[in-house]
Design an enzyme around this catalytic site. Sequence first.
Site, PDB file in Angstrom:
ATOM      1  N   HIS A 109     -10.342  -5.258  -2.942  1.00  0.00           N
ATOM      2  CA  HIS A 109      -9.002  -5.493  -2.390  1.00  0.00           C
ATOM      3  C   HIS A 109      -9.086  -5.849  -0.923  1.00  0.00           C
ATOM      4  CE1 HIS A 109      -9.965  -1.181  -2.209  1.00  0.00           C
ATOM      5  NE2 HIS A 109      -9.300  -1.155  -1.064  1.00  0.00           N
TER       6      HIS A 109
ATOM      7  N   ASP B 213       0.857  -1.194   0.000  1.00  0.00           N
ATOM      8  CA  ASP B 213       0.000   0.000   0.000  1.00  0.00           C
ATOM      9  C   ASP B 213       0.887   1.235   0.000  1.00  0.00           C
ATOM     10  OD1 ASP B 213      -3.212   0.584   1.061  1.00  0.00           O
ATOM     11  OD2 ASP B 213      -1.751   2.230   1.068  1.00  0.00           O
TER      12      ASP B 213
HETATM   13  P1  AMP Z   1      -9.652   1.512   0.441  1.00  0.00           P
HETATM   14  O1  AMP Z   1      -9.714   2.840   1.156  1.00  0.00           O
HETATM   15  O2  AMP Z   1     -10.072   0.346   1.263  1.00  0.00           O
HETATM   16  O3  AMP Z   1     -10.360   1.588  -0.895  1.00  0.00           O
HETATM   17  O4  AMP Z   1      -8.112   1.256   0.156  1.00  0.00           O
HETATM   18  C1  AMP Z   1      -7.451   1.764  -0.946  1.00  0.00           C
HETATM   19  C2  AMP Z   1      -5.986   1.718  -0.633  1.00  0.00           C
HETATM   20  O5  AMP Z   1      -5.264   1.865  -1.835  1.00  0.00           O
HETATM   21  C3  AMP Z   1      -5.511   2.835   0.304  1.00  0.00           C
HETATM   22  O6  AMP Z   1      -4.979   2.251   1.485  1.00  0.00           O
HETATM   23  C4  AMP Z   1      -4.471   3.567  -0.519  1.00  0.00           C
HETATM   24  O7  AMP Z   1      -3.371   3.990   0.247  1.00  0.00           O
HETATM   25  C5  AMP Z   1      -4.065   2.516  -1.548  1.00  0.00           C
HETATM   26  N1  AMP Z   1      -3.557   3.019  -2.807  1.00  0.00           N
HETATM   27  C6  AMP Z   1      -4.080   3.982  -3.590  1.00  0.00           C
HETATM   28  N2  AMP Z   1      -3.340   4.143  -4.696  1.00  0.00           N
HETATM   29  C7  AMP Z   1      -2.321   3.236  -4.617  1.00  0.00           C
HETATM   30  C8  AMP Z   1      -1.215   2.913  -5.449  1.00  0.00           C
HETATM   31  N3  AMP Z   1      -0.992   3.527  -6.626  1.00  0.00           N
HETATM   32  N4  AMP Z   1      -0.370   1.938  -5.038  1.00  0.00           N
HETATM   33  C9  AMP Z   1      -0.571   1.306  -3.868  1.00  0.00           C
HETATM   34  N5  AMP Z   1      -1.601   1.573  -3.038  1.00  0.00           N
HETATM   35  C10 AMP Z   1      -2.461   2.527  -3.403  1.00  0.00           C
END
Ligand code: AMP
Length: 123
Positions: free
Chosen positions: A101, A31
Site C-alpha cells: 500500500h 486510513d
Molecule cells: P503500514 O503501517 O504502512 O502497514 O500501514 C497500514 C495502515 O493501515 C495504517 O496506517 C493503519 O491505520 C491502516 N489500517 C489498518 N486497518 C485499516 C482499515 N480497516 N481501514 C483503513 N485503514 C486501515
Amino acid sequence: MSQETIFSKIINREIPADIQYEDDKALAFTDVNPQAPVHLLIIPKKPIATINDIAEEDRELVGHLFVVAAKIAAQKGFADEGYRVVMNCNDDGGQTVYHLHLHLLAGKAFGWPPYQDRIKRAE
Ligand code: AMP
C-alpha cells in the site's frame, strides 16, 4: 507470497472502508488512523505482501499506484500545494499490514525526517 489481510477483505467488500477511488487494478480508501488531514491508502487489487515481493511483471501495476496518487491529488485539489507518499516495508520500515500500500498524505506541511525512529536495540 500472498495471504488474506484486512485489505483483501476491503477489496472483497467483506469489511467496510471509506473508498475514494477504484479501477480494475487499484483501490484507494481513507486510513482508519489518519496521520494528516488527508490520509488515503492506495493498494493494488493483486495481493503483494511487501516491496520485496514485487516481481518484474508488477512494474506497471506498481507504477499505476503512483498514477492513481497523482490523479487523486489533482481531483482533490492538493497537487500543487504538495503531498507525501510513503510505502513501508517489513518491521523496521513500520509495515503493519502485509498487502502492498501507498500512503497518500496531504493537507499539512510535512517535516523531515517524517517520524521519530524507534530504538531498535540498546548499545
Ligand atoms: P503500514 O503501517 O504502512 O502497514 O500501514 C497500514 C495502515 O493501515 C495504517 O496506517 C493503519 O491505520 C491502516 N489500517 C489498518 N486497518 C485499516 C482499515 N480497516 N481501514 C483503513 N485503514 C486501515
